[in-house]
Every structure is written in C-alpha cells, then in structure tokens.
Design a protein around this motif. Sequence first.
Motif, PDB file in Angstrom:
ATOM      1  N   PHE A   7     -19.106  -1.767  44.468  1.00 48.75           N
ATOM      2  CA  PHE A   7     -17.814  -2.438  44.530  1.00 48.75           C
ATOM      3  C   PHE A   7     -17.624  -3.055  45.909  1.00 48.75           C
ATOM      4  CE2 PHE A   7     -17.596   0.682  41.220  1.00 48.75           C
ATOM      5  CZ  PHE A   7     -16.841   0.097  40.226  1.00 48.75           C
ATOM      6  N   PHE A   8     -17.197  -4.321  45.908  1.00 48.40           N
ATOM      7  CA  PHE A   8     -16.990  -5.052  47.152  1.00 48.40           C
ATOM      8  C   PHE A   8     -15.555  -5.574  47.207  1.00 48.40           C
ATOM      9  CE2 PHE A   8     -21.501  -5.018  46.577  1.00 48.40           C
ATOM     10  CZ  PHE A   8     -22.024  -4.932  47.862  1.00 48.40           C
ATOM     11  N   ARG A   9     -14.977  -5.508  48.401  1.00 44.61           N
ATOM     12  CA  ARG A   9     -13.621  -5.985  48.632  1.00 44.61           C
ATOM     13  C   ARG A   9     -13.662  -7.348  49.314  1.00 44.61           C
ATOM     14  NH1 ARG A   9     -12.625  -0.374  50.368  1.00 44.61           N
ATOM     15  NH2 ARG A   9     -13.028  -1.119  52.484  1.00 44.61           N
ATOM     16  N   LEU A  10     -13.032  -8.321  48.681  1.00 45.82           N
ATOM     17  CA  LEU A  10     -12.907  -9.658  49.247  1.00 45.82           C
ATOM     18  C   LEU A  10     -11.495  -9.816  49.793  1.00 45.82           C
ATOM     19  CD1 LEU A  10     -15.415  -9.891  47.367  1.00 45.82           C
ATOM     20  CD2 LEU A  10     -14.717 -12.249  46.902  1.00 45.82           C
TER      21      LEU A  10
ATOM     22  N   CYS B 272       1.488 -26.491  50.005  1.00 45.57           N
ATOM     23  CA  CYS B 272       0.223 -25.949  49.500  1.00 45.57           C
ATOM     24  C   CYS B 272       0.157 -24.454  49.753  1.00 45.57           C
ATOM     25  CB  CYS B 272      -0.978 -26.655  50.151  1.00 45.57           C
ATOM     26  SG  CYS B 272      -1.225 -26.261  51.886  1.00 45.57           S
ATOM     27  N   VAL B 273      -0.659 -23.798  48.947  1.00 40.37           N
ATOM     28  CA  VAL B 273      -0.954 -22.374  49.087  1.00 40.37           C
ATOM     29  C   VAL B 273      -2.409 -22.265  49.500  1.00 40.37           C
ATOM     30  CG1 VAL B 273      -1.151 -20.159  47.885  1.00 40.37           C
ATOM     31  CG2 VAL B 273       0.765 -21.686  47.378  1.00 40.37           C
ATOM     32  N   ASN B 274      -2.633 -21.649  50.631  1.00 40.17           N
ATOM     33  CA  ASN B 274      -3.994 -21.530  51.155  1.00 40.17           C
ATOM     34  C   ASN B 274      -4.480 -20.093  51.003  1.00 40.17           C
ATOM     35  OD1 ASN B 274      -6.409 -22.128  52.382  1.00 40.17           O
ATOM     36  ND2 ASN B 274      -5.608 -22.002  54.461  1.00 40.17           N
ATOM     37  N   LEU B 275      -5.672 -19.938  50.421  1.00 32.20           N
ATOM     38  CA  LEU B 275      -6.320 -18.627  50.268  1.00 32.20           C
ATOM     39  C   LEU B 275      -7.590 -18.645  51.112  1.00 32.20           C
ATOM     40  CD1 LEU B 275      -5.829 -18.386  46.427  1.00 32.20           C
ATOM     41  CD2 LEU B 275      -4.961 -16.697  48.034  1.00 32.20           C
ATOM     42  N   PHE B 276      -7.482 -18.123  52.324  1.00 30.54           N
ATOM     43  CA  PHE B 276      -8.607 -18.129  53.260  1.00 30.54           C
ATOM     44  C   PHE B 276      -9.371 -16.814  53.149  1.00 30.54           C
ATOM     45  CE2 PHE B 276     -10.034 -17.064  57.697  1.00 30.54           C
ATOM     46  CZ  PHE B 276     -11.159 -17.882  57.681  1.00 30.54           C
ATOM     47  N   LEU B 277     -10.639 -16.896  52.750  1.00 30.94           N
ATOM     48  CA  LEU B 277     -11.483 -15.702  52.635  1.00 30.94           C
ATOM     49  C   LEU B 277     -11.953 -15.309  54.036  1.00 30.94           C
ATOM     50  CD1 LEU B 277     -13.050 -13.673  50.844  1.00 30.94           C
ATOM     51  CD2 LEU B 277     -14.902 -15.354  50.756  1.00 30.94           C
ATOM     52  N   HIS B 278     -11.464 -14.179  54.527  1.00 31.17           N
ATOM     53  CA  HIS B 278     -11.768 -13.779  55.901  1.00 31.17           C
ATOM     54  C   HIS B 278     -12.677 -12.564  55.996  1.00 31.17           C
ATOM     55  CE1 HIS B 278      -8.981 -10.343  55.654  1.00 31.17           C
ATOM     56  NE2 HIS B 278      -8.104 -11.160  55.075  1.00 31.17           N
ATOM     57  N   SER B 279     -12.934 -11.858  54.883  1.00 30.58           N
ATOM     58  CA  SER B 279     -13.800 -10.674  54.976  1.00 30.58           C
ATOM     59  C   SER B 279     -14.391 -10.331  53.621  1.00 30.58           C
ATOM     60  CB  SER B 279     -13.012  -9.467  55.521  1.00 30.58           C
ATOM     61  OG  SER B 279     -11.984  -9.089  54.616  1.00 30.58           O
ATOM     62  N   VAL B 280     -15.611  -9.781  53.660  1.00 29.62           N
ATOM     63  CA  VAL B 280     -16.282  -9.223  52.487  1.00 29.62           C
ATOM     64  C   VAL B 280     -16.894  -7.902  52.926  1.00 29.62           C
ATOM     65  CG1 VAL B 280     -18.080  -9.508  50.748  1.00 29.62           C
ATOM     66  CG2 VAL B 280     -16.800 -11.512  51.541  1.00 29.62           C
ATOM     67  N   GLU B 281     -16.485  -6.808  52.304  1.00 29.73           N
ATOM     68  CA  GLU B 281     -16.970  -5.490  52.703  1.00 29.73           C
ATOM     69  C   GLU B 281     -17.122  -4.596  51.473  1.00 29.73           C
ATOM     70  OE1 GLU B 281     -14.005  -4.228  55.450  1.00 29.73           O
ATOM     71  OE2 GLU B 281     -12.414  -4.149  53.956  1.00 29.73           O
TER      72      GLU B 281
ATOM     73  N   THR C  81     -20.525 -12.149  33.671  1.00 28.21           N
ATOM     74  CA  THR C  81     -20.446 -10.786  33.149  1.00 28.21           C
ATOM     75  C   THR C  81     -20.194  -9.807  34.286  1.00 28.21           C
ATOM     76  OG1 THR C  81     -21.982 -11.331  31.367  1.00 28.21           O
ATOM     77  CG2 THR C  81     -21.645  -9.013  31.848  1.00 28.21           C
ATOM     78  N   LEU C  82     -19.086  -9.074  34.188  1.00 22.84           N
ATOM     79  CA  LEU C  82     -18.752  -8.044  35.159  1.00 22.84           C
ATOM     80  C   LEU C  82     -18.522  -6.735  34.427  1.00 22.84           C
ATOM     81  CD1 LEU C  82     -16.230  -9.982  37.452  1.00 22.84           C
ATOM     82  CD2 LEU C  82     -18.623  -9.497  37.928  1.00 22.84           C
ATOM     83  N   ASP C  83     -18.604  -5.629  35.165  1.00 22.78           N
ATOM     84  CA  ASP C  83     -18.424  -4.315  34.559  1.00 22.78           C
ATOM     85  C   ASP C  83     -16.958  -3.940  34.383  1.00 22.78           C
ATOM     86  OD1 ASP C  83     -21.099  -4.019  34.376  1.00 22.78           O
ATOM     87  OD2 ASP C  83     -21.319  -2.742  36.134  1.00 22.78           O
ATOM     88  N   GLY C  84     -16.060  -4.795  34.786  1.00 19.57           N
ATOM     89  CA  GLY C  84     -14.650  -4.481  34.644  1.00 19.57           C
ATOM     90  C   GLY C  84     -13.805  -5.598  35.222  1.00 19.57           C
ATOM     91  N   PRO C  85     -12.486  -5.445  35.184  1.00 20.95           N
ATOM     92  CA  PRO C  85     -11.605  -6.470  35.732  1.00 20.95           C
ATOM     93  C   PRO C  85     -11.660  -6.509  37.256  1.00 20.95           C
ATOM     94  CG  PRO C  85     -10.346  -4.557  35.053  1.00 20.95           C
ATOM     95  CD  PRO C  85     -11.760  -4.315  34.598  1.00 20.95           C
ATOM     96  N   LEU C  86     -11.087  -7.555  37.819  1.00 22.14           N
ATOM     97  CA  LEU C  86     -10.999  -7.693  39.266  1.00 22.14           C
ATOM     98  C   LEU C  86      -9.701  -7.033  39.726  1.00 22.14           C
ATOM     99  CD1 LEU C  86     -12.001 -11.476  39.489  1.00 22.14           C
ATOM    100  CD2 LEU C  86     -13.497  -9.484  39.638  1.00 22.14           C
TER     101      LEU C  86
ATOM    102  N   THR D 278      -6.457  -8.265  48.676  1.00 16.67           N
ATOM    103  CA  THR D 278      -7.779  -7.677  48.532  1.00 16.67           C
ATOM    104  C   THR D 278      -8.155  -7.691  47.060  1.00 16.67           C
ATOM    105  OG1 THR D 278      -7.508  -6.228  50.457  1.00 16.67           O
ATOM    106  CG2 THR D 278      -9.210  -5.636  48.872  1.00 16.67           C
ATOM    107  N   VAL D 279      -9.267  -8.337  46.743  1.00 14.83           N
ATOM    108  CA  VAL D 279      -9.787  -8.374  45.383  1.00 14.83           C
ATOM    109  C   VAL D 279     -11.070  -7.550  45.351  1.00 14.83           C
ATOM    110  CG1 VAL D 279     -10.601  -9.821  43.489  1.00 14.83           C
ATOM    111  CG2 VAL D 279      -8.804 -10.661  45.005  1.00 14.83           C
ATOM    112  N   THR D 280     -11.082  -6.502  44.548  1.00 16.83           N
ATOM    113  CA  THR D 280     -12.259  -5.636  44.440  1.00 16.83           C
ATOM    114  C   THR D 280     -13.091  -6.070  43.243  1.00 16.83           C
ATOM    115  OG1 THR D 280     -11.039  -3.791  45.404  1.00 16.83           O
ATOM    116  CG2 THR D 280     -13.073  -3.258  44.232  1.00 16.83           C
ATOM    117  N   VAL D 281     -14.386  -6.308  43.502  1.00 22.10           N
ATOM    118  CA  VAL D 281     -15.286  -6.857  42.488  1.00 22.10           C
ATOM    119  C   VAL D 281     -16.424  -5.878  42.232  1.00 22.10           C
ATOM    120  CG1 VAL D 281     -16.688  -8.855  41.838  1.00 22.10           C
ATOM    121  CG2 VAL D 281     -14.794  -9.131  43.435  1.00 22.10           C
ATOM    122  N   PRO D 282     -16.669  -5.504  40.954  1.00 24.17           N
ATOM    123  CA  PRO D 282     -17.854  -4.693  40.648  1.00 24.17           C
ATOM    124  C   PRO D 282     -19.086  -5.592  40.539  1.00 24.17           C
ATOM    125  CG  PRO D 282     -16.563  -5.027  38.657  1.00 24.17           C
ATOM    126  CD  PRO D 282     -15.815  -5.707  39.767  1.00 24.17           C
ATOM    127  N   VAL D 283     -20.141  -5.229  41.253  1.00 28.98           N
ATOM    128  CA  VAL D 283     -21.381  -6.006  41.252  1.00 28.98           C
ATOM    129  C   VAL D 283     -22.509  -5.095  40.786  1.00 28.98           C
ATOM    130  CG1 VAL D 283     -22.999  -7.363  42.620  1.00 28.98           C
ATOM    131  CG2 VAL D 283     -20.551  -7.461  43.131  1.00 28.98           C
TER     132      VAL D 283
END
Length: 221
Positions: free
Chosen positions: A82-85, A44-53, A123-128, A161-166
């Motif tokens: 913009f937030f980094r996950l 398995c591949v595990n993607l553990f979300l450890h931070s949001v900033e 709906t987002l203002d751009g890609p991730l 790190t995935v950067t998301v426009p909010v």
Amino acid sequence: MSIVHHVDQTLERELRQGPLRAVNAEVVFDTPNSDWAARRPGLCVNLFLHSVEEDVAHRQSGGASVVDEQGVVIGYNGPSRFFRLGYALTVWGHSPRDEHSLLGTLLQWCVATDSLVPDPGITLDGPLALRLRDVPEGVEAPSVRLWSGLGTPARPVLDLTVTVPVTPPGRGVATEPVRGMNLRARRLDAPRPTQTPQGSGHHPARPHGTTRPRRNVEEIS
C-alpha cells in the motif's frame, strides 16, 4: 496507464461529478510555484502531488495462487503493498472570498468521502482510500515546507492522502503443471501349486522365495 495517472484521473472525475458539478472551475495538477501563480487561469482547483510513500504498517506476508480456467496453478502472486499519494489541494480564484467558498465545499466533500471507485481500466485489489492527512501535535505540516520550497506565498491547503494497493508482478511455476496420468495394470505369473493327497489336511510349505499372487500397478508417464 500508470497507477499515479489512474489516481489523477479518478480524483478529477470524482470532483467533477461531486462538489464541482455546478461550478465552472478547472481541475489541474500543476506545480504551484511563483511563475504558475502569476499566470494561472481563472477559478481552478489545483491538486499538486507532493509525496509518494509506502504505508509499511499495512505490509503483509504470504501470497496467493493463480489458476487458469481448468483450475491448474500457473503462478503465484505476492501480497499487495500500500502506497500513500499526498496531494496539496488548493483553490485559486479572483478573490479570497470565492476561494474560501469553494474550499469549504471541497472540505465537506473530503470529510464525507472515505474511498474512490477505481476506473474499470485498471485492476486493483480494492478501492482507493481517501482521507485528510493527520499531522500529530508538534510536527510541522508538509504544506508549510511546500510553500517555502516553491517560493509561493502561503495559502489555505487541504492535504489529501490517497492510499493505493499495488500488487507486485506474479511469478510462474518452476515446472510444467501436471495435467493427468495414465495407469496400466498387469497380473504377475503365479507359481503352479503342488499336488497334495486328499484328506491329509496338510498344506505344503510355500517354496522359498515365492510370494502370493498379486496385482502390480505401474505408473506410466
């Protein structure tokens, strides 16, 4: 659907359609503590979300107007933030050789992928934006604290790190927008001119307090 749930689904979709397309492996988002590690499934591949900033370096000022189908301003939107996950990507298999082989494939995918295409459901203002976390020299990597905090033996990890426009919620206009106006024109009564002898060449002075005939335009709401 929340922003974080949307990013989870986008990551899983991109992995299954990309590096895991021909691999029989699960994609999970579990907390890899000691209890989970003891009862984990097969490969398995595990993607553990450890931070949001928040990425304050990209914070902007100003805003944009929101218009309806007739082009009337009905509200205003503030600039996106913009937030980094941060995700700890790990591979769990039957042997270290299997884990290292799949981890290398995932590393190549991370290097070749700059952005993730968002689903049409949100709906987002751009890609991730996707990248591997760049840890400056002399700074402890988050993964080091991760394993000690979870009580799990350390293992190789790709710190994504995935950067998301909010976009913050918009606000409406304070008053009802003006959608038109009516104009009406009327002519004011002009004073009757005074008779003057013909040929005298003299024009009588205009009586005090009178003005030239003019048109007056009044605005009618």
